[in-house]
Design a protein around this motif. Sequence first.
Motif, PDB file in Angstrom:
ATOM      1  N   SER A 232       0.064  -7.149   4.266  1.00 14.69           N
ATOM      2  CA  SER A 232       1.174  -7.017   5.203  1.00 14.69           C
ATOM      3  C   SER A 232       0.805  -7.256   6.655  1.00 14.69           C
ATOM      4  N   LYS A 233      -0.339  -6.762   7.078  1.00 16.14           N
ATOM      5  CA  LYS A 233      -0.663  -6.793   8.507  1.00 16.14           C
ATOM      6  C   LYS A 233      -1.647  -7.917   8.832  1.00 16.14           C
TER       7      LYS A 233
ATOM      8  N   THR B 216       0.830  -1.212   0.000  1.00 16.17           N
ATOM      9  CA  THR B 216       0.000   0.000   0.000  1.00 16.17           C
ATOM     10  C   THR B 216       0.862   1.258   0.000  1.00 16.17           C
ATOM     11  N   LYS B 217       2.094   1.126   0.463  1.00 15.26           N
ATOM     12  CA  LYS B 217       2.954   2.314   0.535  1.00 15.26           C
ATOM     13  C   LYS B 217       3.128   2.975  -0.844  1.00 15.26           C
TER      14      LYS B 217
ATOM     15  N   ASP C 270      -7.047   4.413   5.223  1.00 15.28           N
ATOM     16  CA  ASP C 270      -6.034   3.355   5.277  1.00 15.28           C
ATOM     17  C   ASP C 270      -6.549   2.267   6.220  1.00 15.28           C
TER      18      ASP C 270
ATOM     19  N   ARG D  63       4.984  -7.860  -0.436  1.00 13.19           N
ATOM     20  CA  ARG D  63       4.652  -6.608  -1.121  1.00 13.19           C
ATOM     21  C   ARG D  63       3.394  -6.713  -1.989  1.00 13.19           C
TER      22      ARG D  63
ATOM     23  N   ASN E 221      -2.192   2.955  13.428  1.00 10.63           N
ATOM     24  CA  ASN E 221      -0.796   2.919  13.804  1.00 10.63           C
ATOM     25  C   ASN E 221      -0.388   4.400  13.886  1.00 10.63           C
TER      26      ASN E 221
ATOM     27  N   ILE F  73      -5.458  -0.971   6.365  1.00 12.43           N
ATOM     28  CA  ILE F  73      -4.546  -2.108   6.223  1.00 12.43           C
ATOM     29  C   ILE F  73      -4.624  -3.051   7.430  1.00 12.43           C
ATOM     30  N   TYR F  74      -5.077  -2.524   8.590  1.00  4.98           N
ATOM     31  CA  TYR F  74      -5.237  -3.380   9.782  1.00  4.98           C
ATOM     32  C   TYR F  74      -6.714  -3.738  10.009  1.00  4.98           C
TER      33      TYR F  74
HETATM   34  C1  LIG Z   1      -0.830   2.529   8.757  1.00 10.82           C
HETATM   35  C2  LIG Z   1       0.009   1.811   7.758  1.00 10.82           C
HETATM   36  N1  LIG Z   1      -0.279   1.926   6.440  1.00 10.82           N
HETATM   37  C3  LIG Z   1       0.475   1.321   5.509  1.00 10.82           C
HETATM   38  C4  LIG Z   1       1.577   0.560   5.855  1.00 10.82           C
HETATM   39  C5  LIG Z   1       2.428  -0.046   4.753  1.00 10.82           C
HETATM   40  O1  LIG Z   1       1.933  -1.211   4.298  1.00 10.82           O
HETATM   41  P1  LIG Z   1       2.519  -1.992   3.017  1.00 10.82           P
HETATM   42  O2  LIG Z   1       3.377  -3.068   3.564  1.00 10.82           O
HETATM   43  O3  LIG Z   1       1.281  -2.524   2.338  1.00 10.82           O
HETATM   44  O4  LIG Z   1       3.249  -1.034   2.164  1.00 10.82           O
HETATM   45  C6  LIG Z   1       1.920   0.408   7.193  1.00 10.82           C
HETATM   46  C7  LIG Z   1       3.098  -0.383   7.584  1.00 10.82           C
HETATM   47  O5  LIG Z   1       3.699  -0.211   8.625  1.00 10.82           O
HETATM   48  C8  LIG Z   1       1.110   1.042   8.172  1.00 10.82           C
HETATM   49  O6  LIG Z   1       1.389   0.929   9.478  1.00 10.82           O
END
Ligand SMILES: Cc1ncc(COP(=O)(O)O)c(C=O)c1O
Length: 424
Positions: free
Chosen positions: A224-225, A87-88, A193, A233, A165, A195-196
């Motif tokens: 990732s999470k 996602t980064k 976002d 990735r 986070n 992702i969690y």
């Molecule tokens: C809030 C948040 N968004 C995105 C990411 C990045 O995720 P990715 O591994 O999909 O690039 C992280 C990773 O630490 C995160 O904590």
Amino acid sequence: MTISATLAANETIAARRAAGRDVVPLAFGGANLPVHPALREAYASAASLADYGPVAGIKSAREALAGYFTRHDVPTDADQVLLGPGTKPLLFALLQALDGDVVVASPAWVSYAAQTAMVGSRPIRVPASAGEGGAPDPELLRPALFQAIKAGMRPRSIIVTLPDNPTGALPSETTMRGVCSVAEEFGLTIISDEIYRDLVFDQAAVPTPVQWAPDRTVVSTGLSKNFALGGWRLGGLRFSAGPTGERLMKRVRTAASEIWSTPPLPAQHAAALAWSDLPALRDRIDRSRHLHCTVASAVADIFRSYDLEVVKPRGAFYVWPDFEPWRAYLKTEHGISTSAELAEWLTEQWDVVTIPGSEFGDAPGSLTLRVAVPGLYGINDAQRTEVLEADDPLSVPWVSHALARLDTAVNGLVAADQLLTASR
Ligand SMILES: Cc1ncc(COP(=O)(O)O)c(C=O)c1O
């Protein structure tokens, strides 16, 4: 967090372990759990697919991601999602496509502000509501936007993190409704976002802004999470249905074609399975969530038992203690008046490694720490599997030992056993 802070923490942990010290590793932002065998198999069986694939991702993975969103009450078509190598980079391409200044909560995951600067825009920092995290306080948001516009800025988007986070918090429904209404008023795109998302402890209570601002929200997710697969990735963006979402997605896809060409194929095949609602994988997510919840709650309780302010962990695997009630004492006894000094003291005196809150946009003078609990799960897959499968993870020897060490360290820091409350 800046790369240097992450690397510094990792190097500190490695160096201290190499010197034979008993380190309590609370700095890593990874889920630190073993790869599920079904996902490993899906990845391995696609290893010979070495051609470039479609820029937006393969159909089976996009369909699976659309199914994932739809199961989470966000009806989605495969054409609305775009996959990328995490996602980064997707967020980076999105911020570039949105082309404007970005509202970022304080505190927040540091890459938001860093990426905003990298695309030539400016972050508009707005504190989170008291006791919350993951979204700016809507009461402060309007004045902050008026002020930013008056100062010549061009706000175009706002980022929220559900769950958050660094705080482990989940913004309340009231906060999210407030954010959506301000976004509507100022014509902002909301980047949610998530992702969690699967690691929200109470799955019934996820206030995704898509509910109240469906046409102006882009949601991000990834492997990732939820599945502890950061190194594979693979992430995805979900755009709104209709012309606005389509236009934005097209701009991001164009950037993707010039930067990463295509998401990694083996990871996409694993993702097609991960997002397909297989019972064994649902079970893995349930277990992971339970583990993160149990350990984060226990860590929060330790801090709370010393009268620290701690945001209640509601998801992900982070705890955010605030040593503010001990400010005067910490200054007098240890000369500590910043979160960096606080983190350093815990490392130097007790080998308890955390990240200072200032790395996440908290004021340097704040006394907050970002505490990531997965480092406690173990140093190899055998240990991690045992913790994941334990009925009571807190009684697994290396976890209970680390928690006892943390308790001793906090006790030592605030000298609670000497009942010095009068000098606080
Ligand atoms: C809030 C948040 N968004 C995105 C990411 C990045 O995720 P990715 O591994 O999909 O690039 C992280 C990773 O630490 C995160 O904590």
